[in-house]
Design a protein around this motif. Structure first.
Motif, short mmCIF file in Angstrom:
data_model
loop_
_atom_site.label_atom_id
_atom_site.label_comp_id
_atom_site.label_asym_id
_atom_site.label_seq_id
_atom_site.Cartn_x
_atom_site.Cartn_y
_atom_site.Cartn_z
N GLN A 21 70.45 36.60 63.46
CA GLN A 21 70.79 35.35 62.72
C GLN A 21 71.16 34.06 61.61
OE1 GLN A 21 74.54 37.41 61.87
NE2 GLN A 21 75.72 36.10 60.67
N LYS A 75 61.77 36.75 60.49
CA LYS A 75 62.41 38.14 61.10
C LYS A 75 64.07 38.12 61.07
CE LYS A 75 58.71 39.89 63.89
NZ LYS A 75 58.22 40.13 64.82
N HIS A 97 67.64 37.91 60.13
CA HIS A 97 68.53 39.59 59.11
C HIS A 97 70.42 38.68 59.51
CE1 HIS A 97 70.09 41.51 63.08
NE2 HIS A 97 69.12 40.74 63.45
#
Length: 560
Positions: free
Chosen positions: A321, A412, A414
């Motif tokens: 994150q 990547k 998220h």
């Protein structure tokens, strides 16, 4: 006579010039002299300095009278049409030579043979030469060089490592726009400014000895390997190593470089995590790490760096994150990131001053204004590349004062995007109007407020560029600044011109209406006074009405 400086107005009309056998300095620069250099100058056996730059003298310098003046210590023939043999062997007996400037002439490649020069140069410049020159062979015998300038010559073959090893007192080396290959090995006293000559191989650990380095630009070469772990110059401000083949981790590099302002490592093969020690770079304003192989999480230490304004971590393998604190980043712009690197050439100045004291030439001070720029401040505009809407743009100089941005795309990542991340607030700076080359401007869905600039290219942007900002007003948005209660931007001279143009349009409408009513009134008055015209007008109107009311006319109208 001790010194002769011939100005443009005086030209070569100086009676008895060839009789000045005791002349020590001859300055004919920035004139319009052409042809062959006068042979009688060979009689001036006391000459120490000859300045012939910015004329159009011709013929080979090897056949000029200067070859006979062994007392010469300084020669500048820059920006002429001389033919200069690359060996320079015609001057090998000039044991007093210290300064030699050959810029912007035609260089002729010839053989040195077994000759060895008797001079030891301190400053040698041969930039922007014509004739595809090779590296001067006599440089192999030089061991006292302080400044060497060979830029813009397309000189090839292997990088001359021997040149750096032989001249341990070298302070300034300029090799831009050549075609050198092979490994780069630097001694401890060099200050590299070596972009654009296709270096390959690893970066030598000797670069760690450059404690006073302020700018390093080795971008767009073929450097490989890792950045030496010991490379932590404390005074460095700008590092450009993009578009190479560098790899490895950044565990210790730049650990103590707290003065670093911009760091560009794009388009390499760096791996591992972005080190948490990045938080030690308290002055860092621009960090560009895109197109590498970084992985792991984004260090939260970024949030501790209050000078950051441009962050590009795109096209890596960063995961998890985005740190919550990214929503609080202010991305303040600073003048340091767009400023100019200024380096005072103290060593070079000391070299020249000692030379001036030694030969006692008053006019030797003109050396400070030579076009080579050796002895002035070296101004380097800071540049940064940033990707917007998948297009890469290069920004340089003062425009960086108005720029800030974060690019985390193509990773990547998220999870939830931190609240406030990317939300712009405040007014649109009116200074942006001065950016005449601005073609793309999109600030939709932010928290901007105030009046939208309407001048220059801002008058061409559509409503979609500003939508989603409830407190913005003015064209092209439907929100009126008066109704929203927004305080307008202070008027400038251009604003007053626009107000004048609006007042002119209002006057036009009023005058048009008055003119129209006046015409109608005049027609009515004429018809009232002249009974003949009145009857003719009524008959015309009656005839037109009857024609349009007839069955045939109605039939035709229905067909149409």
């Amino acid at each position: 006579m001790y010194h002769l400086n011939v100005t443009t107005e005086e030209k070569w009309n100086f009676p008895g010039l060839c009789e000045l056998k005791n002349l020590q300095e001859l300055d004919l620069s920035w004139n319009e002299y052409e042809g062959i250099f006068p042979s009688c100058v060979a009689n001036m056996t006391s000459l120490r300095l000859v300045e012939l730059s910015h004329n159009t003298f011709i013929r080979s310098i090897a056949s000029s009278p200067l070859t006979k003046l062994t007392s010469l210590e300084y020669i500048s023939i820059s920006s002429n049409n001389f033919q200069v043999p690359i060996s320079f062997k015609a001057f090998f007996n000039h044991s007093n030579f210290n300064f030699l400037f050959l810029e912007n002439n035609e260089i002729i490649n010839d053989e040195l043979g077994n000759l060895v020069p008797n001079f030891q140069l301190e400053v040698f410049s041969m930039l922007n030469s014509r004739g595809c020159p090779s590296l001067p062979s006599f440089l192999y015998y030089q061991s006292n060089l302080r400044i060497l300038h060979l830029s813009n010559n397309s000189i090839g073959w292997n990088f001359p490592t021997w040149l750096l090893e032989n001249n341990t007192r070298l302070k300034r080396l300029y090799l831009m726009d050549n075609a050198f290959t092979g490994p780069l090995k630097l001694p401890t006293s060099i200050n590299p400014n070596m972009e654009n000559f296709d270096l390959e191989g690893p970066i030598s650990e000797e670069i760690c000895n450059l404690d006073n380095l302020s700018l390093l630009d080795l971008s767009e070469n073929k450097l490989c390997g890792s950045i030496p772990y010991c490379f932590n110059p404390s005074r460095i401000h700008h590092v450009y190593l993009s578009n190479n083949q560098l790899e490895g981790e950044l565990t210790y590099a730049f650990y103590n470089s707290s003065s670093l302002v911009s760091l560009d490592l794009r388009y390499n093969k760096f791996i591992g995590n972005i080190p948490q020690s990045i938080g030690n770079l308290s002055h860092l304003s621009i960090i560009l790490l895109s197109n590498n192989h970084f992985e792991g999480t984004i260090p939260p230490q970024f949030c501790e760096m209050d000078q950051l304004s441009m962050i590009d971590l795109s096209f890596n393998f960063l995961s998890r994150q985005i740190p919550h604190c990214f929503g609080n980043l202010t991305l303040e712009v600073t003048e340091e990131k767009s400023g100019w690197v200024e380096e005072v050439f103290t060593s070079s100045l000391q070299t020249l001053l000692s030379y001036m004291d030694e030969v006692e030439l008053e006019m030797a001070r003109h050396v400070f204004s030579l076009e080579t720029g050796f002895f002035r401040l070296n101004d380097v505009p800071i540049t940064a590349k940033f990707i917007t809407k998948r297009s890469s743009y290069t920004y340089k100089g003062s425009i960086l004062n108005y720029m800030s941005g974060i690019d985390l795309s193509s990773n990547k990542l998220h999870g939830k995007i931190p609240d406030g991340l990317g939300n712009l607030s405040g007014r649109i700076p009116t200074d942006l109007i001065k950016l005449n080359v601005l073609a793309i401007f999109r600030v939709a869905h932010n928290n901007l407020a105030g009046m939208i600039p309407e001048k220059a290219q801002f008058g061409t942007f559509d409503e979609g560029r500003y939508q989603g900002n409830p407190y913005l007003c003015g064209r092209p948005l439907p929100n009126d600044c008066t109704s929203t209660g927004s305080t307008p931007v202070l008027p400038t001279a251009d604003d007053e011109n626009e107000e004048c143009s609006l007042m002119d349009m209002e006057f036009f409408y009023i005058s048009f209406i008055i003119s129209y009513l006046s015409v109608v009134f005049c027609i009515a008055t004429v018809l009232f006074i002249n009974s003949h015209w009145r009857r003719a007008c009524f008959h015309l109107i009656e005839g037109s009405f009857l024609d349009s009311s007839s069955p045939d006319a109605n039939f035709l109208q229905s067909i149409e």
